[in-house]
Scaffold this active site. Sequence first.
Site, short mmCIF file in Angstrom:
data_model
loop_
_atom_site.label_atom_id
_atom_site.label_comp_id
_atom_site.label_asym_id
_atom_site.label_seq_id
_atom_site.Cartn_x
_atom_site.Cartn_y
_atom_site.Cartn_z
N HIS A 24 0.83 -1.21 0.00
CA HIS A 24 0.00 0.00 0.00
C HIS A 24 0.87 1.26 0.00
CE1 HIS A 24 -3.64 2.38 1.14
NE2 HIS A 24 -2.72 3.17 1.67
N GLU A 25 1.83 1.31 0.92
CA GLU A 25 2.69 2.49 1.00
C GLU A 25 3.61 2.61 -0.22
OE1 GLU A 25 1.96 4.68 3.07
OE2 GLU A 25 0.58 3.39 4.18
N HIS A 28 1.97 4.52 -2.88
CA HIS A 28 2.10 5.97 -2.73
C HIS A 28 3.52 6.43 -3.07
CE1 HIS A 28 -1.83 6.30 -1.01
NE2 HIS A 28 -1.53 5.72 0.13
#
Length: 441
Positions: A24-25, A28
């Site tokens: 998920h990170e 980003h």
Amino acid sequence: MEILAFVVGVALMVVGLAVSIALHELGHLWPAKKFGVRVGQYMIGFGPTLWSRRRGETQYGFKAIPLGGYISMAGMYPPSPALQQAQAAGGRAGRAAGGFFATMVQDARVANDETMQGEEDTRVFYRLPIHKRIIVMLGGPLMNFLFAVVLFTVLFSAIGLQTATTTVARLSECVPATTSTSTTSECTASDPTAPAAAAGIEPGDTIVSIDGEPVADFTEATAIIRSSPGEQLRFVIDRDGEQHTVQVTPATVETTVTAADGSTTTEEVGFVGIGPTVEYVKQPIWAGPEAAVQQVGAVAGIIWQLPAKVWNTAADLVTGEPRDPNGPLSIVGAGRLSGEVAAADAPVLNRVAGFLSLLASLNIALFVFNLIPLLPLDGGHIAVALWEGIKRVWAKVFRRPPPKPVDATKLVPLTFIVVIALIVMGAVLVLADIFNPVTLG
């Protein structure tokens, strides 16, 4: 041994969660760096740092509490008026007086200002074009969705879906009075012989067609049999590579049918006394993505009712009533289910499939939840970017000066309320998963 398997299952879920957070990170991080934004930290977890290493301008590491993660991007919001005034005067920004929420807004602005190298800093998030900001914030949830697609694809196309096939595993010896007693009652001398056994069908036979209609699985075969009580059917079976035709007349038995409103009726259906072989049948490659999309719809249906469902969960916790098995779970609940899957009395392949399904569903939940258009969630940042885009289009259409960037620090009070609500709901779910858990049973 069972306790050890349970612990291993919980540990696997912790690792799976950590991988999900890391991806998920990363979703980003990669576009943020690609667009030139300065990223100070990439962290998995919260709390004290367990390990970290700096590469270039970014510090990568793990923290003690594996319940989330974050990346620290420079200039998430435009510089505060205090910083702009202080820089114009050649000094430093001071603290503004005010109440609790005013102080929170000020603290958020100070923290944001500290990530920037002056008002003219170009490597900041808020200076990105609208579409690039949306890509950065959408990248995290999208990685969870793609991870779920991969897991579902492995589950359905590499392992397969458990399917009742047309291969006969066992035969009933006699005809029961009702379908509900077909596996619970013993045969007596006066009971009629089951039609399949009387026709000479044997375990290991594969049903090819019934009355000229090919059947691909046991569900299709059952539908024909149940709709033909007392009618002679022509079964084509494959036995050791050779096809044989047998005549089978389904017996008439009663079954109870439950309607959507909970009312029950009794009807007569056909019965031949065949038990299917259950096997893993590999599905087409697109079955995984289809399952992921279907899960998104199911989870979205839960998310928009989340406050009500958490309230019901709390009520069930207090009253001791069984929980809704399709309701929300905390990480504790997911870990507990993973432990139960690992400790289940089932083949290893079944347990692996159960774990993959659980982890894939968790990533779908992370995808949908993070798209809720409220700060501090990713969907909130996307909503802020879209609002700024709407303002820019409005100004352009009516030939007005370009508007200033949206100062989302003004939404800190609302963000605070959202965070408190999430903490309360999370606490309720954790307590429910400890004292009134959803189990495999």
